[in-house]
Structures are given as structure tokens and as C-alpha cells.
Design a protein around this motif. Structure first.
Motif, PDB file in Angstrom:
ATOM      1  N   SER A 363       0.805  -1.223   0.000  1.00 27.63           N
ATOM      2  CA  SER A 363       0.000   0.000   0.000  1.00 27.63           C
ATOM      3  C   SER A 363       0.837   1.272   0.000  1.00 27.63           C
ATOM      4  N   ARG A 364       2.160   1.155   0.195  1.00 28.63           N
ATOM      5  CA  ARG A 364       3.004   2.349   0.216  1.00 28.63           C
ATOM      6  C   ARG A 364       3.567   2.716  -1.150  1.00 28.63           C
ATOM      7  N   ILE A 365       3.226   1.960  -2.167  1.00 27.53           N
ATOM      8  CA  ILE A 365       3.614   2.350  -3.528  1.00 27.53           C
ATOM      9  C   ILE A 365       2.667   3.446  -3.997  1.00 27.53           C
ATOM     10  N   PRO A 366       3.169   4.619  -4.406  1.00 28.35           N
ATOM     11  CA  PRO A 366       2.285   5.701  -4.837  1.00 28.35           C
ATOM     12  C   PRO A 366       1.543   5.332  -6.114  1.00 28.35           C
ATOM     13  N   PHE A 367       0.380   5.918  -6.278  1.00 24.38           N
ATOM     14  CA  PHE A 367      -0.494   5.523  -7.385  1.00 24.38           C
ATOM     15  C   PHE A 367       0.156   5.720  -8.742  1.00 24.38           C
ATOM     16  N   TYR A 368       1.057   6.702  -8.871  1.00 26.85           N
ATOM     17  CA  TYR A 368       1.657   6.958 -10.178  1.00 26.85           C
ATOM     18  C   TYR A 368       2.712   5.917 -10.560  1.00 26.85           C
ATOM     19  N   ASN A 369       3.058   5.036  -9.641  1.00 26.73           N
ATOM     20  CA  ASN A 369       3.942   3.906  -9.967  1.00 26.73           C
ATOM     21  C   ASN A 369       3.204   2.573  -9.960  1.00 26.73           C
ATOM     22  N   ALA A 370       1.902   2.616  -9.696  1.00 26.35           N
ATOM     23  CA  ALA A 370       1.162   1.374  -9.440  1.00 26.35           C
ATOM     24  C   ALA A 370       0.930   0.541 -10.697  1.00 26.35           C
ATOM     25  N   ARG A 371       0.810   1.159 -11.848  1.00 26.28           N
ATOM     26  CA  ARG A 371       0.570   0.375 -13.065  1.00 26.28           C
ATOM     27  C   ARG A 371       1.786  -0.503 -13.395  1.00 26.28           C
ATOM     28  N   GLU A 372       2.962   0.061 -13.275  1.00 28.38           N
ATOM     29  CA  GLU A 372       4.168  -0.726 -13.545  1.00 28.38           C
ATOM     30  C   GLU A 372       4.291  -1.867 -12.539  1.00 28.38           C
ATOM     31  N   ALA A 373       4.026  -1.574 -11.268  1.00 30.05           N
ATOM     32  CA  ALA A 373       4.116  -2.608 -10.236  1.00 30.05           C
ATOM     33  C   ALA A 373       3.048  -3.676 -10.441  1.00 30.05           C
ATOM     34  N   THR A 374       1.865  -3.270 -10.906  1.00 31.13           N
ATOM     35  CA  THR A 374       0.796  -4.234 -11.178  1.00 31.13           C
ATOM     36  C   THR A 374       1.225  -5.227 -12.251  1.00 31.13           C
ATOM     37  N   GLU A 375       1.828  -4.732 -13.307  1.00 37.26           N
ATOM     38  CA  GLU A 375       2.295  -5.621 -14.363  1.00 37.26           C
ATOM     39  C   GLU A 375       3.332  -6.609 -13.835  1.00 37.26           C
ATOM     40  N   ALA A 376       4.132  -6.159 -12.885  1.00 35.36           N
ATOM     41  CA  ALA A 376       5.161  -7.032 -12.330  1.00 35.36           C
ATOM     42  C   ALA A 376       4.551  -8.153 -11.491  1.00 35.36           C
ATOM     43  N   ILE A 377       3.577  -7.831 -10.655  1.00 32.71           N
ATOM     44  CA  ILE A 377       3.019  -8.882  -9.791  1.00 32.71           C
ATOM     45  C   ILE A 377       2.091  -9.814 -10.556  1.00 32.71           C
ATOM     46  N   ARG A 378       1.556  -9.366 -11.682  1.00 32.98           N
ATOM     47  CA  ARG A 378       0.692 -10.249 -12.480  1.00 32.98           C
ATOM     48  C   ARG A 378       1.456 -11.477 -12.955  1.00 32.98           C
ATOM     49  N   LYS A 379       2.760 -11.332 -13.172  1.00 33.25           N
ATOM     50  CA  LYS A 379       3.567 -12.471 -13.615  1.00 33.25           C
ATOM     51  C   LYS A 379       3.648 -13.542 -12.531  1.00 33.25           C
ATOM     52  N   VAL A 380       3.585 -13.123 -11.274  1.00 33.18           N
ATOM     53  CA  VAL A 380       3.602 -14.076 -10.171  1.00 33.18           C
ATOM     54  C   VAL A 380       2.200 -14.628  -9.921  1.00 33.18           C
ATOM     55  N   MET A 381       1.190 -13.747  -9.976  1.00 32.66           N
ATOM     56  CA  MET A 381      -0.172 -14.155  -9.652  1.00 32.66           C
ATOM     57  C   MET A 381      -0.784 -15.056 -10.715  1.00 32.66           C
ATOM     58  N   GLY A 382      -0.426 -14.837 -11.967  1.00 34.64           N
ATOM     59  CA  GLY A 382      -0.978 -15.652 -13.050  1.00 34.64           C
ATOM     60  C   GLY A 382      -2.496 -15.618 -13.069  1.00 34.64           C
ATOM     61  N   GLU A 383      -3.115 -16.785 -13.061  1.00 33.85           N
ATOM     62  CA  GLU A 383      -4.574 -16.871 -13.136  1.00 33.85           C
ATOM     63  C   GLU A 383      -5.265 -16.309 -11.901  1.00 33.85           C
ATOM     64  N   HIS A 384      -4.520 -16.068 -10.840  1.00 32.49           N
ATOM     65  CA  HIS A 384      -5.121 -15.575  -9.610  1.00 32.49           C
ATOM     66  C   HIS A 384      -5.313 -14.066  -9.621  1.00 32.49           C
ATOM     67  N   TYR A 385      -4.701 -13.381 -10.601  1.00 34.92           N
ATOM     68  CA  TYR A 385      -4.957 -11.949 -10.746  1.00 34.92           C
ATOM     69  C   TYR A 385      -6.359 -11.760 -11.289  1.00 34.92           C
TER      70      TYR A 385
END
Length: 431
Positions: A363-385
Motif C-alpha cells: 500500500s506504500r507504492i504511490p499511485f503513479y507507480n502502481a501500473r508498472e508494479a501491477t504488471e510485475a506482480i501479475r507475472k507471479v499471480m498468473g490466473e489468480h490476478y
């Protein structure tokens, strides 16, 4: 202290996150939760319970995504306030002269519609300010917590939200998202609780399957849901033996808060009283109409947007809830959903809708960096995203009709609770 400040590495950061959660005494550890669980969601699709860890999620996020800029964050505050002022100035300059020659009643209706459009537009940016105050509460606004708290206190107080009260209860929500007995908001009924509620409320028992009843519930939820939650902790934990007033977000001794937070709750209440005093002076100086059009009606819109957005972030026919045995932080954070609200979502609501899954992991990642971070965690989450791109208004109607209570009606996954309903939509609850 931020996640990135806690450690230079994702692995150490993950240990810090896990230990912080365990200190709350409300986490099922990775050793106690069952792996390889499956159940069936409301739509009849197989739901696989996530087994990855928070360590894997945090290691995937680029370190620069944690960087916070006070100047940039204050710039967004200034932008939203400026837009609210410009919209109000333009409206008061142009709307009084709107008329249709020879049609007084139509002219009056046209001006009324224009005033409502002005209030709506101000309300959009007002909710943008609410989101920036929410960033302050999480420490995502800047590296300076005193600045975060001051800015958040001012902005949330203006919008009649008790800043520290919300900050503390919201932090507990993040620590236990999707946990049936520890989460702090949008706690669904279990099947047993729902049936008991039906017995006690005869009108709801008769009307609940009607779309008209669903619509009435929806209107009440959207207009009064936030203030009801703040005043009585509605949709939160029940705290048996306490009155609705004693568990209020305005009560310094509420069981929602820890004892050492008492004076912060008082400070939150002082902010609300100061805001009401300011609004009263607004009314005295500029008149009732000016205050209503520029503050009260936009405030109603902010209330609506907050309930609309948060409800749909945590409610969906595909979404699980967990009992204590099967809950982990990684599973709970995945029990959220990203949606798409177009231009408004990205540019006015600061991506709070489109990147909420990431927000629950860090939750401490600012919103203007959140899209890049979202793309990064989607690779780990896979179908669970979880993502839904359909109209959010359609999703709202679907959720209010299909997500009435949760039940673990699959013997293979006791403790993994999926939404069910009595409206005949999707998988029927087990008798």
C-alpha cells in the motif's frame, strides 16, 4: 517506515511484512494453511486457491516503484483543488445567463441541469482529493509522515471523513483482507447469518428476490453507506455487547481502535467539527444555494463514489473469503479485483480502481507507480490476478443480485467461502 526503507531486498521486505501481520495475532501462517485447494465460484467455474507467498510478490516489484515524491503528490492536490475552483467559477459565471427564449420553465430546467452537472464535476475531483488523502494514510504520499498526516487530515476533514480513525481501521482492513472474522469492512454474511437475518426481517424475507428490492438496497448503500459505516461500523465486525455508537469511528474508545490511538481519534473529530464550522461560515457568507451547489451536492457524490468503488473492489461472484484456518496475507490480498473506469478512473480517480490488487499487496507504492508494479506482480499471480473490464455499473447490479452471502459448500475446501444467493443466479447454495 516504508517497505523499501525496511530493507533493500524484496526477500527482507517480505519477512518484515509477514512479521508485522503475525504481530496482530490474526494470521494463519503458511504452515497451517492447506495447499492445492479448489472450490467453485458463483458462476460455476473452478476456483484455485493461491499458494504463492508474499515474498514472491515483493521480489517481483521493481525497487523504483516504491519511490515517493512530495512535490509530485502535492502537485496532484493542487491540480484537483484548482479544477474544483475553476469548475465552480465557470459555472457561476455562465449558468445564470442560460435561457431558452420564450420558455421560462425550460430555461429553469436547463439551469438546474447545468448546476447539477457542475456539482457532479466538482464531486469527481473531490473524490480525487479523497484518494490522495487515502494515500497519505498509507504513507504513499511522501517520505515524511508528519506531512502525510497533516495533508490527509485537512483533505479528509473537508470531506467529513475522520482521518486518523479511517487510517487506523483501514490499516487493519489491509492486514486482514478477505478474513471473515478479522477484516474491517464489507464483511459478507455467512449462510447461517443470512438465514437468521431473514427470519428477523419479514419485509426483506418477502421482497429480497425482487429486482425492485435490490435497487432500493443499492440506492441506500450508495447514498448512505459511508456515513452509516463511520457512525456505526455497519458492514464491519459486529463486536457483540457494544452499541452502534460505542463502536463508531467517532468514538475514541471504540473497539475498532487500540487504546494508544485515543487522542488521534479526538483529533479526527476536531477536524470534522472544524469542517462543519467552515461550511457554516460558507453558508453565512455566500448563501445556502452556493454552499449546496459547491460543497454539499459534490460531497454526496464523493460519498457515492467511495462506496461504489470500494464495494466493487471487494465484491464479485468470483471472489473468495477465508476462515482463519485457510487465510494468509497473500491469499487475502488476492481476494480483490481490478476494474476499468476509463478516463475518469485513470486521470481523476488516480488509478485506485485499476490497480487495487497491487495496492493490497504493497500500500506504500504511490499511485503513479502502481501500473508498472501491477504488471510485475501479475507475472507471479498468473490466473489468480482478478480483472473485470465490463461496465462497472453493470458489475454493480450483478454483484448486488448475486453476492448475498458466503458459504463453503464444497467439502474439498472447507474454510474457503464463495458468494451465493437466493435469487437463482449461478450456483445454488447447498441446502
Amino acid at each position: 517506515m516504508s517497505v523499501v526503507e525496511a530493507s533493500a531486498s524484496g526477500a527482507n521486505a517480505s519477512r518484515s511484512e509477514e512479521s508485522a501481520i503475525k504481530r496482530t495475532g490474526n494470521i494463519a501462517t503458511f504452515d497451517t494453511a492447506t495447499s492445492n485447494l479448489t472450490t467453485v465460484d458463483t458462476n460455476g467455474n473452478v476456483f484455485k486457491v493461491p499458494d504463492y507467498t508474499i515474498k514472491e510478490i515483493l521480489q517481483a516489484i521493481p525497487k523504483h516503484c516504491y519511490d515517493r515524491s512530495l512535490v509530485r503528490s502535492l502537485g496532484y492536490v493542487a491540480r484537483d483543488i484548482t479544477m474544483m475552483c475553476l469548475i465552480g467559477y465557470a459555472g457561476h459565471s455562465l449558468i445564470p445567463s442560460l435561457e431558452i427564449a420564450g420558455h421560462e420553465n425550460l430555461s429553469l430546467a436547463l439551469r438546474g441541469a447545468a448546476w447539477m452537472a457542475q456539482s457532479y464535476a466538482i464531486g469527481l475531483f473531490g473524490f480525487g482529493l479523497w484518494i490522495l488523502a487515502h494515500e497519505c494514510g498509507h504513507g504513499a504520499f511522501s517520505d515524511f509522515q508528519a506531512v502525510n498526516d497533516f495533508v490527509g487530515w485537512v483533505l479528509h476533514s473537508y470531506l467529513i471523513v475522520p482521518y486518523f480513525s479511517w487510517k487506523f481501521s483501514h490499516a487493519k482492513h489491509h492486514k486482514a483482507t478477505g478474513h471473515l472474522t478479522k477484516d474491517m469492512v464489507f464483511i459478507p454474511y455467512t449462510k447461517q447469518e443470512y438465514l437468521e437475518k431473514k427470519k428477523a426481517d419479514k419485509i426483506a424475507d418477502i421482497m429480497e428476490e425482487s429486482p425492485i428490492w435490490s435497487f432500493a438496497v443499492l440506492v441506500f448503500q450508495q447514498l448512505g453507506g459511508l456515513q452509516l459505516y463511520l457512525a456505526s461500523n455497519a458492514t464491519g465486525q459486529k463486536y457483540p455487547g457494544t452499541s452502534w455508537l460505542s463502536r463508531s469511528h467517532y468514538a475514541p474508545s471504540s473497539p475498532v481502535f487500540d487504546k494508544h490511538q485515543y487522542w488521534y481519534i479526538v483529533l479526527s473529530d476536531i477536524g470534522i467539527l472544524a469542517a462543519f464550522a467552515g461550511v457554516y461560515q460558507w453558508y453565512k457568507t455566500f448563501g445556502l444555494f452556493n454552499m449546496m451547489i459547491n460543497w454539499f451536492v459534490p460531497w454526496l457524490w464523493v460519498n457515492h463514489w467511495l462506496v461504489f468503488v470500494t464495494f466493487l473492489q471487494h465484491t464479485d461472484p468470483t471472489m473468495p473469503h477465508y476462515t482463519a484456518k485457510e487465510w494468509t496475507f497473500a491469499r487475502g490480498a488476492a481476494a480483490t479485483i481490478d476494474r476499468n473506469f476509463g478516463f475518469v478512473g485513470q486521470h481523476i480517480f488516480h488509478d485506485i480502481i485499476e490497480t487495487h490488487v497491487l495496492h493490497h499487496y504493497v500500500s506504500r507504492i504511490p499511485f503513479y507507480n502502481a501500473r508498472e508494479a501491477t504488471e510485475a506482480i501479475r507475472k507471479v499471480m498468473g490466473e489468480h490476478y482478478r480483472y473485470e473490464g465490463e461496465s462497472m455499473w453493470l458489475s454493480l447490479w450483478k454483484c448486488i443480485r448475486s453476492c448475498q452471502f458466503v458459504d463453503d459448500d464444497n467439502d474439498k475446501a472447507p474454510g474457503v467461502m464463495m458468494f451465493r444467493n437466493v435469487n437463482g443466479i449461478g450456483v445454488k447454495p447447498r441446502d
